[in-house]
Write a protein that holds these residues in place. Structure first.
Motif, PDB file in Angstrom:
ATOM      1  N   LYS A  29      -3.480  -0.382 -27.204  1.00 24.33           N
ATOM      2  CA  LYS A  29      -2.777  -0.984 -26.071  1.00 24.33           C
ATOM      3  C   LYS A  29      -2.055   0.114 -25.305  1.00 24.33           C
ATOM      4  CE  LYS A  29      -1.727  -5.474 -28.133  1.00 24.33           C
ATOM      5  NZ  LYS A  29      -0.632  -6.395 -28.515  1.00 24.33           N
ATOM      6  N   LEU A  30      -2.207   0.061 -24.004  1.00 20.30           N
ATOM      7  CA  LEU A  30      -1.556   1.018 -23.125  1.00 20.30           C
ATOM      8  C   LEU A  30      -0.819   0.249 -22.041  1.00 20.30           C
ATOM      9  CD1 LEU A  30      -1.159   3.993 -22.239  1.00 20.30           C
ATOM     10  CD2 LEU A  30      -3.261   3.732 -20.888  1.00 20.30           C
ATOM     11  N   ARG A  31       0.505   0.422 -21.978  1.00 22.00           N
ATOM     12  CA  ARG A  31       1.327  -0.197 -20.931  1.00 22.00           C
ATOM     13  C   ARG A  31       1.783   0.901 -19.981  1.00 22.00           C
ATOM     14  NH1 ARG A  31       2.919  -5.392 -22.594  1.00 22.00           N
ATOM     15  NH2 ARG A  31       2.747  -5.688 -24.839  1.00 22.00           N
ATOM     16  N   THR A  32       1.546   0.659 -18.684  1.00 20.69           N
ATOM     17  CA  THR A  32       1.910   1.674 -17.694  1.00 20.69           C
ATOM     18  C   THR A  32       2.692   1.046 -16.538  1.00 20.69           C
ATOM     19  OG1 THR A  32      -0.181   1.409 -16.500  1.00 20.69           O
ATOM     20  CG2 THR A  32      -0.087   3.137 -18.189  1.00 20.69           C
ATOM     21  N   LEU A  33       3.439   1.898 -15.866  1.00 21.13           N
ATOM     22  CA  LEU A  33       4.132   1.547 -14.635  1.00 21.13           C
ATOM     23  C   LEU A  33       3.466   2.351 -13.526  1.00 21.13           C
ATOM     24  CD1 LEU A  33       6.554   0.151 -13.194  1.00 21.13           C
ATOM     25  CD2 LEU A  33       7.827   2.274 -13.609  1.00 21.13           C
ATOM     26  N   ASN A  34       3.063   1.672 -12.456  1.00 23.04           N
ATOM     27  CA  ASN A  34       2.333   2.318 -11.364  1.00 23.04           C
ATOM     28  C   ASN A  34       2.915   1.903 -10.019  1.00 23.04           C
ATOM     29  OD1 ASN A  34       0.216   3.308 -13.245  1.00 23.04           O
ATOM     30  ND2 ASN A  34      -0.189   1.131 -13.444  1.00 23.04           N
ATOM     31  N   HIS A  35       2.777   2.775  -9.037  1.00 22.76           N
ATOM     32  CA  HIS A  35       3.159   2.445  -7.664  1.00 22.76           C
ATOM     33  C   HIS A  35       1.914   2.368  -6.795  1.00 22.76           C
ATOM     34  CE1 HIS A  35       7.465   4.170  -8.178  1.00 22.76           C
ATOM     35  NE2 HIS A  35       7.429   2.882  -8.447  1.00 22.76           N
ATOM     36  N   TRP A  36       1.843   1.341  -5.984  1.00 21.54           N
ATOM     37  CA  TRP A  36       0.797   1.224  -4.974  1.00 21.54           C
ATOM     38  C   TRP A  36       1.378   1.802  -3.690  1.00 21.54           C
ATOM     39  CZ3 TRP A  36      -3.178  -3.159  -5.006  1.00 21.54           C
ATOM     40  CH2 TRP A  36      -3.552  -3.460  -6.309  1.00 21.54           C
ATOM     41  N   LYS A  37       0.703   2.813  -3.136  1.00 14.97           N
ATOM     42  CA  LYS A  37       1.224   3.526  -1.967  1.00 14.97           C
ATOM     43  C   LYS A  37       0.270   3.419  -0.788  1.00 14.97           C
ATOM     44  CE  LYS A  37       3.980   6.965  -4.379  1.00 14.97           C
ATOM     45  NZ  LYS A  37       4.240   8.413  -4.480  1.00 14.97           N
ATOM     46  N   ASP A  38       0.852   3.403   0.408  1.00 19.65           N
ATOM     47  CA  ASP A  38       0.035   3.389   1.627  1.00 19.65           C
ATOM     48  C   ASP A  38      -0.435   4.811   1.934  1.00 19.65           C
ATOM     49  OD1 ASP A  38       2.136   4.751   2.928  1.00 19.65           O
ATOM     50  OD2 ASP A  38       2.802   2.993   4.040  1.00 19.65           O
ATOM     51  N   PRO A  39      -1.280   4.997   2.961  1.00 22.52           N
ATOM     52  CA  PRO A  39      -1.802   6.342   3.260  1.00 22.52           C
ATOM     53  C   PRO A  39      -0.720   7.373   3.605  1.00 22.52           C
ATOM     54  CG  PRO A  39      -3.146   4.684   4.333  1.00 22.52           C
ATOM     55  CD  PRO A  39      -1.951   3.975   3.767  1.00 22.52           C
ATOM     56  N   GLU A  40       0.485   6.905   3.994  1.00 24.54           N
ATOM     57  CA  GLU A  40       1.594   7.825   4.301  1.00 24.54           C
ATOM     58  C   GLU A  40       2.465   8.088   3.076  1.00 24.54           C
ATOM     59  OE1 GLU A  40       0.998   5.054   6.542  1.00 24.54           O
ATOM     60  OE2 GLU A  40      -0.334   6.499   7.532  1.00 24.54           O
ATOM     61  N   ASP A  41       2.030   7.634   1.895  1.00 23.14           N
ATOM     62  CA  ASP A  41       2.705   7.855   0.621  1.00 23.14           C
ATOM     63  C   ASP A  41       3.951   6.988   0.427  1.00 23.14           C
ATOM     64  OD1 ASP A  41       2.231   9.224  -1.796  1.00 23.14           O
ATOM     65  OD2 ASP A  41       3.881  10.617  -1.393  1.00 23.14           O
ATOM     66  N   ASN A  42       4.103   5.905   1.209  1.00 28.39           N
ATOM     67  CA  ASN A  42       5.205   4.963   1.035  1.00 28.39           C
ATOM     68  C   ASN A  42       4.851   3.959  -0.062  1.00 28.39           C
ATOM     69  OD1 ASN A  42       6.763   5.919   3.348  1.00 28.39           O
ATOM     70  ND2 ASN A  42       5.123   5.000   4.568  1.00 28.39           N
ATOM     71  N   ILE A  43       5.806   3.660  -0.934  1.00 23.22           N
ATOM     72  CA  ILE A  43       5.571   2.694  -1.997  1.00 23.22           C
ATOM     73  C   ILE A  43       5.557   1.292  -1.399  1.00 23.22           C
ATOM     74  CG2 ILE A  43       6.439   1.704  -4.154  1.00 23.22           C
ATOM     75  CD1 ILE A  43       7.816   4.444  -4.661  1.00 23.22           C
ATOM     76  N   LEU A  44       4.478   0.550  -1.674  1.00 17.53           N
ATOM     77  CA  LEU A  44       4.351  -0.821  -1.199  1.00 17.53           C
ATOM     78  C   LEU A  44       4.754  -1.825  -2.268  1.00 17.53           C
ATOM     79  CD1 LEU A  44       0.905  -0.516   0.576  1.00 17.53           C
ATOM     80  CD2 LEU A  44       3.181  -0.415   1.614  1.00 17.53           C
TER      81      LEU A  44
END
Length: 166
Positions: A29-44
């Protein structure tokens, strides 16, 4: 667009940190925290993902649970044909061959509604199953929609060239 790997105007999913990693003889099991970013590197948005790799006799499976949180403002998901999560089958599980004539299309497909072949594309179903022969042995994969998903059963972007996305 978080689908394409190399794209100027696409978003990215950035791994922030590993929350936990555990394994024994039958599962990992692998639990991760991720950020989805737009093309300008802003976190969505922020994603917590649990990926479970497991074994049950001769069966191997991957269970994916994703929780998305609009952590940095409003997020709108528009409907699009490519789906949310996808997998590419082994090339011999393809239903047809368009470009690479050295590959044999030995695959079959069926969904939970009993629809078969390339007609599984664009249909709502609880699951899609691709199977066939790989190096002379029976092989296959099934992709399941969880019944608690927002729009269950989901539409399947299940193509004859081996792409399967929910």
């Amino acid at each position: 667009d978080f689908w394409h790997i190399y794209c100027e105007n696409c978003g990215t999913i950035e791994h922030v940190k590993t929350l936990s990693a555990k394994a024994d003889e039958s599962e990992a099991k692998l639990r991760t925290l991720n950020h989805w970013k737009d093309p300008e590197d802003n976190i969505l948005l922020t994603e917590k993902r649990l990926t479970r790799f497991a074994v049950d006799g001769d069966i191997r499976y991957i269970d994916l649970k994703i929780t998305l949180r609009a952590s940095h403002g409003e997020v709108v998901f528009e409907e699009f044909k490519d789906g949310f999560a996808g997998i590419r089958t082994h090339r011999n599980l393809r239903l047809s061959v368009k470009k690479d004539k050295s590959v044999q299309a030995l695959g079959s497909a069926e969904n939970s509604e009993g629809i078969t072949g390339k007609e599984v594309w664009g249909k709502k179903a609880d699951w899609v199953h691709y199977w066939g022969k790989v190096e002379g042995s029976d092989a296959g994969m099934a992709f399941f929609n969880h019944p608690d998903n927002l729009r269950s059963p989901v539409w399947w972007h299940a193509r004859d060239y081996g792409l399967v996305a929910a």
